[in-house]
Design an enzyme around this catalytic site. Structure first.
Site, short mmCIF file in Angstrom:
data_model
loop_
_atom_site.label_atom_id
_atom_site.label_comp_id
_atom_site.label_asym_id
_atom_site.label_seq_id
_atom_site.Cartn_x
_atom_site.Cartn_y
_atom_site.Cartn_z
N GLU A 12 0.56 -1.17 0.11
CA GLU A 12 -0.05 0.14 0.14
C GLU A 12 0.95 1.34 0.07
O GLU A 12 0.71 2.15 0.86
CB GLU A 12 -1.02 -0.01 1.28
CG GLU A 12 -2.09 -1.18 1.17
CD GLU A 12 -3.01 -1.02 1.95
OE1 GLU A 12 -2.93 -0.58 3.18
OE2 GLU A 12 -4.36 -1.58 1.82
N GLU A 41 -5.38 -8.28 -1.76
CA GLU A 41 -6.08 -8.32 -0.51
C GLU A 41 -7.45 -7.88 -0.72
O GLU A 41 -7.87 -7.40 -1.78
CB GLU A 41 -5.61 -7.11 0.61
CG GLU A 41 -4.46 -7.43 1.10
CD GLU A 41 -3.90 -6.29 2.17
OE1 GLU A 41 -4.96 -5.60 2.83
OE2 GLU A 41 -2.69 -6.05 2.15
C1 BGP Z 1 -4.61 -3.08 4.71
C2 BGP Z 1 -3.41 -3.77 5.08
C3 BGP Z 1 -3.44 -5.14 5.70
C4 BGP Z 1 -4.57 -5.20 6.70
C5 BGP Z 1 -5.91 -4.77 5.69
C6 BGP Z 1 -7.02 -4.82 6.66
O1 BGP Z 1 -4.68 -1.72 4.64
O2 BGP Z 1 -2.31 -3.92 4.05
O3 BGP Z 1 -2.21 -5.03 6.49
O4 BGP Z 1 -4.62 -5.23 7.76
O5 BGP Z 1 -5.81 -3.45 5.36
O6 BGP Z 1 -7.26 -3.80 7.60
P1 BGP Z 1 -7.53 -4.11 9.00
O7 BGP Z 1 -6.72 -4.98 9.51
O8 BGP Z 1 -7.43 -2.67 9.55
O9 BGP Z 1 -8.84 -4.44 9.26
#
Ligand code: BGP
Length: 494
Positions: free
Chosen positions: A199, A392
């Site tokens: 990201e 993701e």
């Molecule tokens: C993205 C990241 C991840 C992951 C995901 C979900 O921004 O790359 O590391 O955690 O989001 O977010 P969260 O864990 O805050 O629900």
């Protein structure tokens, strides 16, 4: 006609800082996440320190700052969820066997920089760290699972953050390049697919969205565009090196998938939304895939009082570091409007905007919008014409474990089905989509809140927000559903 091409990669995604644990084992150094406490949807995560007089304190992660003279510190009696993650460090064999049982052909994970170079600046790597990842990659290969490795996923060594000023300091580029050279050489025969920064646009997108587009804290964003430039240069350098030495490597960028719609038909909303997407999303993709800053970068630099020469001096390096494929995370869409007073605010994590009346929102306030996945895949492919991976995606939700241990997560299955169908739609539109690795395929610590109760996994881990639990793994309903989906190459989504 099949929905997904033959050889399409199906898998899951994780990150060392949230999953691996073993934070101080076998020579690993700390990262910022190791001094970050857990929060909730409504209370931010705090970063801990001791001040110049030795007094403990904390500041808000994403936005706060370490006070003058203070040092990051792990405080007694405080619980740090990332220290243990969900213990991949000790359970990787069991977990990889479960991934194989689900039918994974790809597994996304990250290498913790401070496990290889504890401070991030050493010449010689930590052998125990190198050995750990070698064992993991060999285990994956045993099951024909292709590793997809993120080199930097939210875990720059704490020493670099504290002593060198993090990515604001151009010296970090050289340290990062040395880290990459080391792992490329070490795992040359085991890893083919690499993502340089998780990201990467987050550095500017998050402050832009948090501070709301119209009233962004200009100074914070100014610094962020400079730090981002150093990451873009670092990325380009290691991509060029990889291409030169390891022709079998495929290098990808990884962006936080932002899909922002204009909330109204007001032309001001159209133009504002276009600019928000440029500032927070396309800017990074354009540099990483096309190899140069886009024309509108000048508008952005002007807005934040930045000197174009600072960016343009590295044009040659950027041109040599073009990506082979594009990857991004996709969870939700947002809406932009200039009519802020009339619109409800919504959003989860760092994605904020006006509430979209046509969408349902998750328990954590994330807009569920599979159409935006198809929409963004089309936009990205139109623009870059390189293969795409969705690395993701998923639904963070509270799961209930029944008396008999089963977990009926139909809501997660529905979310995944709709998003897989959206990807099939994009493929039918002509998009060259090659992989899908949904986030947190096994329960792990949330990045945004540090919670365990916000679960994404198809594999449940017995552990709560205070770190209590057996850490035992079990299969949710979504495990069996995804197994069928993979086996049928995306045909059987019932
Ligand atoms: C993205 C990241 C991840 C992951 C995901 C979900 O921004 O790359 O590391 O955690 O989001 O977010 P969260 O864990 O805050 O629900």
């Amino acid at each position: 006609m099949a929905k997904f091409p033959k050889g399409f990669y199906w898998g899951g995604a994780t990150a060392a800082n949230q999953y691996e644990g073993g934070w101080n084992e076998d020579g690993r150094g700390p990262a910022l996440t190791d001094v970050t406490l857990g929060g909730t949807k409504d209370t931010p995560r705090m970063v801990t320190y001791v001040d110049a007089d030795g007094k403990p304190g904390s500041y808000v992660n994403w936005g706060g700052r370490l006070p003058e003279g203070a040092h990051y510190a792990v405080l007694d009696d405080a619980y740090y969820p990332n220290h243990l993650g969900t213990d991949f460090y000790h359970r990787y064999k069991e977990d990889i066997a479960l991934f194989a049982e689900m039918g994974f052909t790809m597994f996304r994970m990250s290498i913790s920089w401070s496990r290889i170079f504890p401070k991030g600046i050493e010449e010689e790597p930590n052998q125990a760290g190198l050995d750990f990842y070698r064992s993991v990659f060999e285990e994956l290969r045993k099951y024909d699972i292709e590793p997809l490795v993120t080199i930097s996923h939210f875990d720059t060594p704490l020493y670099i953050v504290e002593e060198l000023g993090d990515w604001k300091n151009p010296k970090v580029i050289g340290h990062f390049a040395h880290f990459c050279e080391t792992i490329f050489e070490e795992y040359e025969g085991l890893v083919r697919y690499w993502l340089t920064f998780n990201e990467i646009n987050g550095l500017v997108a998050f402050p832009l969205m948090v501070a709301s587009h119209a009233n962004a804290d200009v100074e914070a964003v100014t610094d962020s565009y400079k730090a981002l430039h150093h990451q873009l240069v670092a990325s380009a350098k290691v991509v060029a090196l990889a291409h030169e030495r390891y022709p079998q490597f495929k290098m990808g960028c990884m962006l936080a998938g932002m899909v922002s719609y204009p909330l109204t038909a007001d032309p001001k909303d159209q133009l504002g939304n276009l600019q928000l997407m440029q500032d927070a999303f396309w800017y990074c993709g354009d540099v990483q895939v096309r190899g140069h800053y886009p024309s509108y970068a000048k508008r952005i630099w002007r807005r934040f009082g930045l000197d174009p020469a600072f960016f343009e001096k590295d044009a040659e390096t950027l041109a040599k570091g073009k990506m082979d494929f594009f990857s991004y995370s996709y969870y939700q869409s947002a809406c932009f409007t200039t009519h802020r007073d009339e619109a409800d605010e919504s959003g989860g994590n760092v994605f904020r905007g006006a509430t979209n009346p046509y969408l349902a929102y998750s328990e954590w306030g994330w807009a569920m919008d599979p159409d935006a996945l198809r929409y963004s895949l089309n936009q990205i492919y139109d623009r870059y014409e390189v293969p795409i991976m969705v690395v993701e995606n998923g639904l963070g939700a509270i799961d209930v474990v029944e008396e008999d241990g089963s977990i009926h997560d139909g809501y997660r299955i529905d979310y995944m089905r709709e998003h897989i169908e959206a990807m099939a739609g994009a493929i039918a539109d002509g998009v060259d989509l090659i992989a899908y690795t949904p986030w947190g395929c096994i329960d792990l610590v949330s990045a945004g809140t540090g919670e365990m109760r916000k679960r994404y996994g198809m594999i449940h881990v017995d552990m709560d927000d205070e770190g209590k639990g057996t850490l035992d793994r079990s299969r949710k309903d979504s495990f069996y559903w995804y197994q069928k989906a993979i086996k049928s190459n995306g045909e059987d989504l019932a």
